[in-house]
Design a protein around this motif. Structure first.
Motif, mmCIF file in Angstrom:
data_model
loop_
_atom_site.group_PDB
_atom_site.id
_atom_site.type_symbol
_atom_site.label_atom_id
_atom_site.label_comp_id
_atom_site.label_asym_id
_atom_site.label_seq_id
_atom_site.Cartn_x
_atom_site.Cartn_y
_atom_site.Cartn_z
ATOM 1 N N UNK A 7 13.505 16.763 -18.437
ATOM 2 C CA UNK A 7 13.869 16.825 -19.950
ATOM 3 C C UNK A 7 14.045 17.604 -20.620
ATOM 4 N N UNK A 8 13.178 17.019 -21.258
ATOM 5 C CA UNK A 8 12.710 17.750 -22.528
ATOM 6 C C UNK A 8 12.194 19.025 -22.146
ATOM 7 N N UNK A 9 11.287 19.232 -21.088
ATOM 8 C CA UNK A 9 10.692 20.257 -20.918
ATOM 9 C C UNK A 9 12.257 21.274 -20.552
ATOM 10 N N UNK A 10 12.592 21.282 -19.645
ATOM 11 C CA UNK A 10 14.120 21.450 -19.792
ATOM 12 C C UNK A 10 14.717 22.374 -20.981
ATOM 13 N N UNK A 11 14.432 21.337 -21.557
ATOM 14 C CA UNK A 11 15.278 22.014 -23.925
ATOM 15 C C UNK A 11 13.801 22.980 -24.094
ATOM 16 N N UNK A 12 13.164 22.390 -23.779
ATOM 17 C CA UNK A 12 11.718 23.721 -23.975
ATOM 18 C C UNK A 12 11.859 24.940 -23.167
ATOM 19 N N UNK A 13 12.407 25.484 -22.403
ATOM 20 C CA UNK A 13 12.389 25.835 -21.458
ATOM 21 C C UNK A 13 13.905 26.554 -22.471
ATOM 22 N N UNK A 14 15.453 26.315 -23.013
ATOM 23 C CA UNK A 14 16.182 27.409 -23.209
ATOM 24 C C UNK A 14 15.780 27.864 -24.850
#
Length: 309
Positions: free
Chosen positions: A217-224
């Motif tokens: 989840x934090x890696x997906x936040x980072x992608x945004x």
């Protein structure tokens, strides 16, 4: 046949292993559903999937990288301070990489052109794919999403406080946290089915491997965050576009939907009064109707031929 038996997999040539499902007749018009932050392919209500197949679509949905049964990225997640400061780790993947995953899935399935439907982060991925591969996109429906411009679409402060909590450590905690968040970002006008939501949250935990999988989840936040302001890129979208948002959205403020519609030339903007950040039973049928109407105005619609290669 169990739900897990419906899962299919593809190892992309230059990316992760994706888990996906396909519903509907092989010869039907393809429609691809792209899920949002931290949620898997089961986040699309079955009523919505059935509604699309009943209208003549072949529905494809998948787990984004780092969630569900798709593969995890071998990189440490960004810490909470990096997330708060919107400073992704060097080399972090972005929405362009996730759009490339989606493009690879279309290639694997032999789909030349597809109707795209994305919610929240999935809407951002769909926007990116439509901008970079216009020949592959017949239409775009962007649901409670935004452009990446930090002046619009920001979560409410009360929502940020909930999201800042440490990840759940047990399945019971995860389920209760989901129900609590849904009561916050949903809407009394379109009430959720609590039993259905608890069952979904339990399934998400089990499909994703429990607490160990939440680092995605934090890696997906980072992608945004790594993708920045995509307003100019959205201006290059040529596919007929529908932008849907709720007036009561506490996760992505309605200004995000308005900015998305303003950025995409010729798009239609529908703001549903009282809808929050949730595909509640009371709005699903309307979303299916709106998306089907959009598809009917293109050269690739139910009843026509030439969808798959």
């Amino acid at each position: 046949m169990s739900a897990a038996d419906l899962d299919r997999f593809v190892d992309l040539p230059a990316g992760p292993r994706l888990c996906f499902r396909v519903d509907g007749a092989d010869e039907a018009v393809p429609l691809l559903l792209i899920a949002g932050l931290g949620i898997d392919l089961t986040s699309w209500p079955q009523r919505m999937v059935d509604g699309f197949t009943a209208r003549g679509f072949r529905v494809v949905r998948f787990d984004n990288r780092d969630i569900g049964r798709s593969s995890r990225v071998d990189a440490p997640p960004p810490g909470r301070l990096r997330q708060l400061l919107a400073r992704p780790r060097p080399g972090a993947y972005d929405l362009g990489d996730m759009a490339a995953d989606t493009h690879g899935l279309l290639d694997h399935l032999g789909i030349d052109r597809v109707h795209l439907v994305g919610m929240s982060m999935g809407g951002m991925i769909a926007q990116t794919l439509a901008a970079r591969h216009p020949d592959r996109v017949a239409s775009l429906t962007s649901i409670f999403s935004t452009t990446g411009d930090r002046r619009v679409g920001q979560p409410a402060r009360s929502t940020l406080l909930r999201l800042a909590k440490a990840p759940a450590r047990t399945v019971e905690e995860s389920v209760e946290r989901h129900v609590g968040l849904l009561r916050h970002i949903g809407s009394p006008e379109f009430a959720p089915d609590d039993d259905l939501e608890r069952a979904w949250a339990l399934g998400l935990w089990e499909r994703g491997g429990g607490a160990r999988a939440r680092a995605g989840v934090p890696r997906q936040i980072s992608a945004i965050q790594a993708s920045g302001d995509r307003t100019a890129e959205c201006g290059r979208i040529t596919a007929p576009t529908l932008v849907v948002h709720g007036s009561a959205d506490r996760m992505v403020h309605p200004t995000g939907g308005r900015a998305t519609a303003a950025a995409i030339p010729g798009s239609r903007h529908v703001e549903i009064t009282g809808m929050g950040h949730h595909l509640a039973p009371g709005v699903v049928d309307r979303l299916v109707d709106l998306t089907t109407d959009l598809a009917q105005g293109t050269g690739l619609a139910p009843g026509r031929t030439g969808a798959p290669r």
